[in-house]
Design an enzyme around this catalytic site. Structure first.
Site, short mmCIF file in Angstrom:
data_model
loop_
_atom_site.label_atom_id
_atom_site.label_comp_id
_atom_site.label_asym_id
_atom_site.label_seq_id
_atom_site.Cartn_x
_atom_site.Cartn_y
_atom_site.Cartn_z
N CYS A 1 0.92 -1.24 -0.17
CA CYS A 1 0.24 -0.35 0.14
C CYS A 1 0.58 1.08 0.11
O CYS A 1 2.10 1.00 0.44
CB CYS A 1 -0.55 0.26 1.49
SG CYS A 1 -2.64 -1.29 1.33
N GLU B 1 0.96 3.39 1.77
CA GLU B 1 0.92 4.29 3.35
C GLU B 1 2.42 3.72 3.63
O GLU B 1 3.68 4.11 4.15
CB GLU B 1 0.14 4.38 3.93
CG GLU B 1 -1.16 4.61 4.04
CD GLU B 1 -2.56 3.65 3.00
OE1 GLU B 1 -2.03 3.02 1.86
OE2 GLU B 1 -3.85 4.19 3.74
N CYS C 1 -1.86 -1.38 7.26
CA CYS C 1 -1.34 0.17 7.39
C CYS C 1 -1.50 0.73 8.82
O CYS C 1 -0.71 1.79 8.89
CB CYS C 1 -1.66 1.43 6.51
SG CYS C 1 -0.98 0.61 5.09
N1 THU Z 1 -4.42 0.54 -1.18
C1 THU Z 1 -3.37 1.83 -0.70
O1 THU Z 1 -2.28 1.80 -1.24
N2 THU Z 1 -3.96 2.38 0.05
C2 THU Z 1 -5.03 1.92 1.66
O2 THU Z 1 -4.78 2.48 2.52
C3 THU Z 1 -5.67 1.00 0.86
C4 THU Z 1 -5.46 0.18 -0.04
C5 THU Z 1 -3.94 0.35 -1.82
C6 THU Z 1 -3.79 -1.45 -2.20
C7 THU Z 1 -4.00 -2.21 -3.80
O3 THU Z 1 -3.35 -1.66 -4.47
C8 THU Z 1 -5.70 -1.07 -4.35
O4 THU Z 1 -4.74 0.12 -3.31
C9 THU Z 1 -6.98 -1.90 -3.88
O5 THU Z 1 -6.71 -2.71 -2.40
#
Ligand code: THU
Length: 158
Positions: free
Chosen positions: A63, A65, A102
């Site tokens: 993610c 974060e 996260c």
């Molecule tokens: N994702 C994030 O990068 N941050 C979040 O807070 C929620 C989800 C990403 C993970 C994945 O690449 C996409 O969003 C769909 O879940």
């Protein structure tokens, strides 16, 4: 949900949301088509960004974060004040909120920062923005205090 519009944010909060938005445009998310950006404000005023980084082996995805916090760590940053997060093209008009993993990572970063890190969560249009500290986003958190840690003196854990 007590949300604000972008215009009600402080200047530094606005800057973080803008940096997060820029970072989202560098997301590698061909599977979800859900670009996310994060911008982390360090104690010294520097800002380190992250964007989600996906993989065909879905579980390998990182993610936005955690990319930002890992980048900061690699730069020797161990003290953080705030993080902004924004997503593009989702189906919801709600602000994005960090996933459980996260939140856990942000919580521990808050412990060694000696701060209850502020999390600024924006929807794509920036007209619904939530500002909540990590301890409220992860109540009853599991944390380093719950385990016996074999410390090396160079580690920042408390
Ligand atoms: N994702 C994030 O990068 N941050 C979040 O807070 C929620 C989800 C990403 C993970 C994945 O690449 C996409 O969003 C769909 O879940």
């Amino acid at each position: 949900m007590q949300t604000k519009t972008y215009s009600k944010l402080s200047d530094v909060q606005k800057l973080l949301v803008k940096k997060a938005e820029e970072a989202a445009s560098n997301s590698y998310s061909p599977y979800s088509m859900f670009p996310v950006g994060a911008a982390l404000l360090c104690e010294d005023g520097s800002i380190i960004t992250g964007s989600n980084y996906e993989n065909a082996s879905y579980g390998a995805t990182i993610c936005a974060e955690r990319v930002a916090i890992s980048r900061a760590n690699a730069e020797g940053m161990r003290s953080f004040r705030s993080m902004a997060i924004i997503a593009k093209g989702g189906k919801s008009s709600n602000p994005i909120t960090p996933c459980g993993i996260c939140r856990q990572i942000l919580y521990e970063a808050g412990r060694y920062s000696n701060r209850d890190i502020e999390v600024i969560m924006s929807n794509e249009k920036k007209d619904r923005i939530l500002v909540i500290n990590i301890s409220k986003l992860l109540p009853f958190a599991f944390s380093p205090k719950d385990i016996v840690i074999k410390r090396r003196s160079s580690l920042p854990h408390k």
